[in-house]
Design a protein around this motif. Structure first.
Motif, PDB file in Angstrom:
ATOM      1  N   VAL A   1     -12.273 -35.240  -0.121  1.00  0.00           N
ATOM      2  CA  VAL A   1     -13.564 -34.703   0.313  1.00  0.00           C
ATOM      3  C   VAL A   1     -13.888 -33.404  -0.402  1.00  0.00           C
ATOM      4  O   VAL A   1     -15.030 -33.170  -0.829  1.00  0.00           O
ATOM      5  CB  VAL A   1     -13.546 -34.390   1.835  1.00  0.00           C
ATOM      6  CG1 VAL A   1     -14.948 -34.074   2.303  1.00  0.00           C
ATOM      7  CG2 VAL A   1     -12.951 -35.514   2.599  1.00  0.00           C
ATOM      8  N   VAL A   2     -12.880 -32.566  -0.528  1.00  0.00           N
ATOM      9  CA  VAL A   2     -13.092 -31.279  -1.170  1.00  0.00           C
ATOM     10  C   VAL A   2     -13.464 -31.483  -2.643  1.00  0.00           C
ATOM     11  O   VAL A   2     -14.406 -30.867  -3.158  1.00  0.00           O
ATOM     12  CB  VAL A   2     -11.816 -30.414  -1.049  1.00  0.00           C
ATOM     13  CG1 VAL A   2     -11.984 -29.103  -1.787  1.00  0.00           C
ATOM     14  CG2 VAL A   2     -11.492 -30.169   0.413  1.00  0.00           C
ATOM     15  N   ALA A   3     -12.739 -32.397  -3.280  1.00  0.00           N
ATOM     16  CA  ALA A   3     -13.051 -32.693  -4.678  1.00  0.00           C
ATOM     17  C   ALA A   3     -14.469 -33.247  -4.797  1.00  0.00           C
ATOM     18  O   ALA A   3     -15.215 -32.911  -5.729  1.00  0.00           O
ATOM     19  CB  ALA A   3     -12.049 -33.698  -5.233  1.00  0.00           C
TER      20      ALA A   3
ATOM     21  N   PHE B   1     -24.431 -32.408   2.538  1.00  0.00           N
ATOM     22  CA  PHE B   1     -23.253 -33.258   2.359  1.00  0.00           C
ATOM     23  C   PHE B   1     -22.221 -32.999   3.458  1.00  0.00           C
ATOM     24  O   PHE B   1     -21.733 -33.921   4.093  1.00  0.00           O
ATOM     25  CB  PHE B   1     -22.642 -33.025   0.971  1.00  0.00           C
ATOM     26  CG  PHE B   1     -21.321 -33.700   0.769  1.00  0.00           C
ATOM     27  CD1 PHE B   1     -21.245 -35.089   0.652  1.00  0.00           C
ATOM     28  CD2 PHE B   1     -20.145 -32.964   0.696  1.00  0.00           C
ATOM     29  CE1 PHE B   1     -20.023 -35.719   0.478  1.00  0.00           C
ATOM     30  CE2 PHE B   1     -18.923 -33.585   0.521  1.00  0.00           C
ATOM     31  CZ  PHE B   1     -18.865 -34.971   0.415  1.00  0.00           C
ATOM     32  N   LEU B   2     -21.916 -31.725   3.680  1.00  0.00           N
ATOM     33  CA  LEU B   2     -20.881 -31.401   4.668  1.00  0.00           C
ATOM     34  C   LEU B   2     -21.299 -31.847   6.068  1.00  0.00           C
ATOM     35  O   LEU B   2     -20.492 -32.340   6.852  1.00  0.00           O
ATOM     36  CB  LEU B   2     -20.562 -29.900   4.638  1.00  0.00           C
ATOM     37  CG  LEU B   2     -19.930 -29.389   3.340  1.00  0.00           C
ATOM     38  CD1 LEU B   2     -19.682 -27.890   3.391  1.00  0.00           C
ATOM     39  CD2 LEU B   2     -18.627 -30.134   3.023  1.00  0.00           C
ATOM     40  N   LYS B   3     -22.593 -31.674   6.345  1.00  0.00           N
ATOM     41  CA  LYS B   3     -23.083 -32.086   7.684  1.00  0.00           C
ATOM     42  C   LYS B   3     -23.001 -33.589   7.875  1.00  0.00           C
ATOM     43  O   LYS B   3     -22.817 -34.071   8.989  1.00  0.00           O
ATOM     44  CB  LYS B   3     -24.529 -31.629   7.850  1.00  0.00           C
ATOM     45  CG  LYS B   3     -24.649 -30.146   8.156  1.00  0.00           C
ATOM     46  CD  LYS B   3     -25.786 -29.863   9.136  1.00  0.00           C
ATOM     47  CE  LYS B   3     -26.001 -28.369   9.277  1.00  0.00           C
ATOM     48  NZ  LYS B   3     -26.688 -27.816   8.064  1.00  0.00           N
TER      49      LYS B   3
ATOM     50  N   GLN C   1     -11.713 -25.713   4.122  1.00  0.00           N
ATOM     51  CA  GLN C   1     -12.790 -24.748   3.885  1.00  0.00           C
ATOM     52  C   GLN C   1     -12.350 -23.631   2.946  1.00  0.00           C
ATOM     53  O   GLN C   1     -13.086 -23.254   2.035  1.00  0.00           O
ATOM     54  CB  GLN C   1     -13.250 -24.146   5.211  1.00  0.00           C
ATOM     55  CG  GLN C   1     -14.084 -25.129   6.030  1.00  0.00           C
ATOM     56  CD  GLN C   1     -14.474 -24.562   7.380  1.00  0.00           C
ATOM     57  OE1 GLN C   1     -14.528 -23.348   7.551  1.00  0.00           O
ATOM     58  NE2 GLN C   1     -14.729 -25.431   8.337  1.00  0.00           N
ATOM     59  N   LYS C   2     -11.146 -23.143   3.184  1.00  0.00           N
ATOM     60  CA  LYS C   2     -10.623 -22.054   2.348  1.00  0.00           C
ATOM     61  C   LYS C   2     -10.542 -22.519   0.890  1.00  0.00           C
ATOM     62  O   LYS C   2     -10.981 -21.830  -0.035  1.00  0.00           O
ATOM     63  CB  LYS C   2      -9.234 -21.647   2.858  1.00  0.00           C
ATOM     64  CG  LYS C   2      -8.585 -20.530   2.086  1.00  0.00           C
ATOM     65  CD  LYS C   2      -7.105 -20.412   2.442  1.00  0.00           C
ATOM     66  CE  LYS C   2      -6.336 -21.562   1.836  1.00  0.00           C
ATOM     67  NZ  LYS C   2      -4.982 -21.768   2.252  1.00  0.00           N
ATOM     68  N   VAL C   3     -10.013 -23.723   0.686  1.00  0.00           N
ATOM     69  CA  VAL C   3      -9.852 -24.232  -0.673  1.00  0.00           C
ATOM     70  C   VAL C   3     -11.216 -24.502  -1.320  1.00  0.00           C
ATOM     71  O   VAL C   3     -11.436 -24.179  -2.485  1.00  0.00           O
ATOM     72  CB  VAL C   3      -8.976 -25.507  -0.670  1.00  0.00           C
ATOM     73  CG1 VAL C   3      -9.047 -26.209  -2.016  1.00  0.00           C
ATOM     74  CG2 VAL C   3      -7.537 -25.145  -0.341  1.00  0.00           C
ATOM     75  N   LEU C   4     -12.127 -25.041  -0.546  1.00  0.00           N
ATOM     76  CA  LEU C   4     -13.468 -25.288  -1.095  1.00  0.00           C
ATOM     77  C   LEU C   4     -14.096 -23.978  -1.575  1.00  0.00           C
ATOM     78  O   LEU C   4     -14.702 -23.925  -2.644  1.00  0.00           O
ATOM     79  CB  LEU C   4     -14.349 -25.961  -0.036  1.00  0.00           C
ATOM     80  CG  LEU C   4     -15.787 -26.268  -0.476  1.00  0.00           C
ATOM     81  CD1 LEU C   4     -15.803 -27.136  -1.730  1.00  0.00           C
ATOM     82  CD2 LEU C   4     -16.578 -26.948   0.651  1.00  0.00           C
ATOM     83  N   LYS C   5     -13.899 -22.937  -0.788  1.00  0.00           N
ATOM     84  CA  LYS C   5     -14.431 -21.629  -1.184  1.00  0.00           C
ATOM     85  C   LYS C   5     -13.820 -21.175  -2.515  1.00  0.00           C
ATOM     86  O   LYS C   5     -14.522 -20.708  -3.402  1.00  0.00           O
ATOM     87  CB  LYS C   5     -14.132 -20.605  -0.080  1.00  0.00           C
ATOM     88  CG  LYS C   5     -15.326 -19.706   0.230  1.00  0.00           C
ATOM     89  CD  LYS C   5     -15.024 -18.736   1.360  1.00  0.00           C
ATOM     90  CE  LYS C   5     -15.556 -19.252   2.705  1.00  0.00           C
ATOM     91  NZ  LYS C   5     -14.958 -18.533   3.851  1.00  0.00           N
TER      92      LYS C   5
ATOM     93  N   VAL D   1      -3.814 -24.475  -1.980  1.00  0.00           N
ATOM     94  CA  VAL D   1      -3.013 -25.358  -1.141  1.00  0.00           C
ATOM     95  C   VAL D   1      -3.767 -25.694   0.145  1.00  0.00           C
ATOM     96  O   VAL D   1      -4.269 -24.800   0.815  1.00  0.00           O
ATOM     97  CB  VAL D   1      -1.666 -24.694  -0.765  1.00  0.00           C
ATOM     98  CG1 VAL D   1      -0.842 -25.651   0.087  1.00  0.00           C
ATOM     99  CG2 VAL D   1      -0.892 -24.291  -2.008  1.00  0.00           C
ATOM    100  N   ILE D   2      -3.868 -26.979   0.446  1.00  0.00           N
ATOM    101  CA  ILE D   2      -4.330 -27.380   1.776  1.00  0.00           C
ATOM    102  C   ILE D   2      -3.087 -27.569   2.623  1.00  0.00           C
ATOM    103  O   ILE D   2      -2.340 -28.520   2.445  1.00  0.00           O
ATOM    104  CB  ILE D   2      -5.135 -28.698   1.739  1.00  0.00           C
ATOM    105  CG1 ILE D   2      -6.337 -28.543   0.811  1.00  0.00           C
ATOM    106  CG2 ILE D   2      -5.588 -29.087   3.143  1.00  0.00           C
ATOM    107  CD1 ILE D   2      -7.254 -29.756   0.802  1.00  0.00           C
TER     108      ILE D   2
END
Ligand code: ADP
Ligand code: MG
Length: 818
Positions: free
Chosen positions: A410-412, A367-369, A380-384, A568-569
């Motif tokens: 996107v993150v959601a 998906f990310l690719k 990235q930090k929030v996704l983690k 937070v983003i």
């Protein structure tokens, strides 16, 4: 009378107000008590009373040697005893009423604490409050004794500095003590009024009370009075105009010569009357407020006793203790709030076991690719953080904040994909239908990068090659036809659909999920605590992710959403330009319109936000229609304009939005109430009328509607005649682009509650706490966490009062405290 209770009671009440430092009487309480008790004991004839009297150790209490806590308890015991005695006396004198006894009992303030009266009794139990007076207080929200204790003045006048008459300064608020030389009725401006001359050893001064002829009779020559008020100049001489005044007597001042409270009033309540009543009331009742904070906490945080804080918040001895009183009361609010939200979180996380997901790295990577961009470091930090939560047995409870355009969706989406990969369903809730549609379109676009489209109909798309089964997304909105809707609902219930996108209302009302594993809630500030728990009831204790573009300072987020973890983003995707923001003078209006014409000629689109009209939505709509007419006919007759206001039906609004988005309209004229949270990258200009009347956060939200594409965007602010605060706001929004920084500034400019009405969020009110008071908020939160560490179930005896208070503040919550 078998006991002269009044003098002792007054002393003890004073001692209580002063905080048990043995300063109520000169020479210390012990000496006073020995004298008083020695005399009192002689008058007692009833052996039972004598027995109880001795148990109090009034003759030799060794008060000086007691700790503060012991003093407090002892004083309370004695006051209780006195109150009971006084109650008994009143009853006796009522039993055989004589003229004298009646007079006595109504003058001495006795009828108060007869046994059944408590802090939760209606205020009519208070001496001096009739039922008609109670009705008036009722209008101010004051029903019980407790309400009245917490009926705080909105501010105090500082009349504490006394001057002599020769020192008076024109234009200042001053206080003098003086003798009345003469007072007489006079006519001023055709009104019957009172005029007096008073003097001290340094001179004389004139006082006038407009419209109040009755005072002339009350003020007698040679009376000593205190006068507080503004000094003005008349015919070259100082004069007080309608000042506060009171007699110098053997009691504390109420209206003058001190910090004087200003209470909220309503029709039929006069300020002098309320002040007098409150003073008596506080003196008699404040000590009965039970302090629910554990003593060692109070010690650690250096907080005043509750009853002392209450007294001092009404009638403070000085500014310093007034501040300490506020701190104590504000701490209570924040602490109880934190305990409430934290325990909700624990409850939510511990009572229900969640659905731990496995992170399917292959699916996620694919998906990310497939994305046409790289995630920013912040994404990235929030996704983690999300992935860590999702793997836990406890359901996630997280608030994701990020500026408009920071890439929350996107993150959601990645998280929703993990839900589907684990065989769960995901719900994605937007505040409006048009935003739901927008999400649906975005999600489908993102997925078409990874998978092969299998099915595409209105409201449904399906992709193979993403998961082991066809990955299916549905859009559920209101104007979908009934047959189709039922079919979708059925497919959701059977588990065939992985992701359901809709509005909050729809998903809460109409859907039976098969296995709801994750709920994403967009624009969370409309999504209160109650709705969140309603949702949780519905599914299988899903993970919950709430997202908001409203920048809320961390401290405030902890207060309002303390039950959520915070992500937070704090970074925008590369290439975004700052929106050039300019505050225009009224004379620049024409050049603003010219600028808009040039932008439209260059193929861009424009938002115009109508002035904020305070009245009803109907009036606001009318004003918007008028502005739209004016702009269409007089200003931009050659351009295509659309109008949006709150009185239009959802379908009408949708139609206009769609036309704007598809480029059929050049300019969208909108009232501020309408959500314009729509993504129109081609819109580059935002013009806001009477911009000075909006809060900073709201201005920032408006501004966020442009600057979403690659073109340079502009925000123009018009203001007719801005106030001081209005100017400050306009200066700030011109200078600052960062939403969080603006939100912090907004908090400083605005009072508590106003920034973000706590009422609508379903949380208890904050009256004394200022949300800008960050240190106190952090303290309250850390103390709340500490408390749960030492006593997770709040079962310890020393916390029982606290538990009671919590149950009162957070009622009807499944009775976890009661
Ligand atoms: P938000 O919901 O936070 O306001 P969106 O998720 O709608 O923001 O993202 C705004 C736009 O930015 C979308 O068009 C999205 O595809 C794009 N976007 C998201 N993340 C990135 C990124 N890392 N790099 C470039 N563009 C991105
Ligand atoms: Mg968004």
């Amino acid at each position: 009378m078998s006991l002269n209770t009044e003098s002792l009671r007054k002393i003890l009440e004073l001692e209580h107000r002063k905080g048990y430092v043995d300063s109520a009487v000169f020479g210390g309480l012990d000496k006073f008590l020995r004298n008083w008790a020695g005399r009192a004991v002689e008058s007692i004839t009833d052996p039972q009373l004598l027995n109880r009297f001795h148990k109090l150790h009034l003759v030799n209490p060794n008060y000086a040697l007691l700790t503060k806590q012991q003093r407090k308890e002892w004083v309370k015991t004695v006051l209780n005893f006195l109150a009971e005695e006084e109650g008994r006396e009143t009853k006796k004198s009522r039993a055989k009423p004589t003229a004298v006894a009646n007079k006595l009992s109504s003058r001495s303030r006795v009828s108060r604490t007869v046994v059944n009266q408590s802090i939760d009794s209606p205020i009519t139990v208070i001496k001096g409050i009739s039922s008609s007076l109670a009705t008036k207080f009722g209008k101010l929200g004051v029903k019980t004794v407790r309400d009245l204790l917490y009926f705080f003045p909105h501010r105090h006048l500082d009349y504490s500095q006394r001057k002599s008459i020769s020192q008076l300064t024109e234009g200042e608020e001053e206080t003098i003590i003086a003798n009345v030389w003469q007072a007489q009725e006079t006519r001023l401006g055709g009104r019957r009024s009172t005029e007096a001359v008073v003097g001290d050893e340094t001179g004389n001064v004139r006082i006038v009370w407009f419209n109040n002829p009755y005072l002339a009779k009350k003020l007698k020559a040679n009376m000593r009075i205190v006068v507080s008020g503004r000094v003005s100049l008349f015919n070259g001489r100082h004069v007080f105009q309608s000042p506060e005044w009171e007699l110098v007597e053997d009691r504390e001042l109420i209206h003058t010569g001190r910090l004087v409270p200003l209470y909220p009033l309503t029709q039929g309540l006069r300020s002098r009357q309320v002040r007098k009543l409150m003073k008596d009331f506080i003196d008699q009742w404040a000590w009965q407020a039970e302090d629910f904070l554990p003593p060692e906490l109070k010690e650690r945080c250096d907080l005043l006793e509750l009853s002392q804080a209450i007294s001092q918040a009404h009638y403070p001895e000085d500014e310093t203790i007034k501040d300490r009183a506020r701190v104590r009361l504000a701490f209570d609010e924040l602490f109880l709030l934190q305990l409430g939200v934290l325990s909700k979180k624990r409850d939510w996380q511990e009572s229900q076991s969640g659905n731990p997901f496995n992170i399917k790295a292959l699916v996620l990577d694919a998906f990310l690719k497939s994305l046409p961009f790289e995630l920013t470091a912040a994404q990235q930090k929030v996704l983690k953080e999300l992935l860590v939560d999702l793997q836990k047995l406890q359901p996630m409870s997280r608030l994701l904040q990020g500026e408009v355009g920071s890439g929350k969706t996107v993150v959601a989406m990645a998280a929703l994909l993990m839900a589907a990969a684990n065989g769960y369903q995901g719900a994605f809730m937007a505040p409006t239908e048009i935003l739901a549609e927008q999400h649906f379109a975005t999600v489908c676009r993102l997925l078409s990068g990874v998978g092969h489209q299998e099915e595409e109909e209105d409201y449904l798309c399906s992709y193979s090659g993403v998961l082991s089964h066809p990955f299916t997304v549905a859009l559920l909105i209101g104007d979908i036809n009934q047959v189709r809707k039922r079919e979708l609902q059925q497919r959701i219930a059977s588990g065939e659909i992985d992701i359901i996108i809709g509005t909050h209302a729809l998903i809460q009302k109409d859907i039976e999920f098969n296995r709801l594993g994750l709920a994403v809630v967009d624009e969370q500030h409309r999504f209160g605590v109650t709705q969140r728990s309603a949702l949780r009831q519905k599914g299988f204790s899903p993970h919950v992710l709430v997202m908001t573009a409203t920048p809320i300072p961390r401290t405030l987020a902890l207060t309002l959403y303390g039950d959520l973890d915070l992500s937070v983003i704090d970074q925008l995707p590369p290439g975004r330009q700052a929106v050039k923001t300019k505050w225009l003078k009224p004379v620049q209006r024409e050049s603003a319109y010219a600028f808009i014409r040039r932008q439209v000629a260059g193929g861009r689109q424009v938002f115009i936000i109508c002035p904020l009209v305070e009245e009803s939505e109907a009036i606001q709509a009318r004003a918007a229609v008028a502005e739209y007419e004016r702009l269409s006919h007089e200003v931009f007759p050659e351009l295509r304009l659309g109008l949006l206001h709150g009185r239009m039906s959802a379908a009408e609004k949708d139609r206009v939005m769609r036309r704007f988005r598809s480029g059929e309209l050049d300019i969208l004229v909108s009232t501020p109430v309408v959500e314009v949270g729509i993504d129109v990258p081609n819109a580059t200009v935002m013009l806001i009328e009477s911009a000075d009347r909006f809060g900073l956060s709201q201005l920032h939200q408006f501004r966020g509607r442009v600057g979403r594409g690659t073109e340079q965007s502009y925000c123009m602010l018009l203001a007719q005649n801005p106030s001081e605060v209005g100017r400050q706001r306009l200066d700030l929004i011109e200078k600052i682009q960062d939403g969080f920084e603006l939100a912090e500034e907004d908090l400083k400019l605005r009072g508590p509650g106003e920034f973000f009405g706590t009422r609508q969020s379903g949380l208890p009110d904050l009256r004394m706490a200022k949300l800008s008071d960050i240190a106190l908020l952090e303290l309250a939160r850390s103390e709340a966490i500490k408390l749960f560490e030492v006593d997770p179930g709040l079962e310890k005896f020393e916390h029982s009062l606290l538990v009671k208070e919590l149950a009162r503040i957070w009622p009807a919550e499944g009775g976890e405290w009661s």
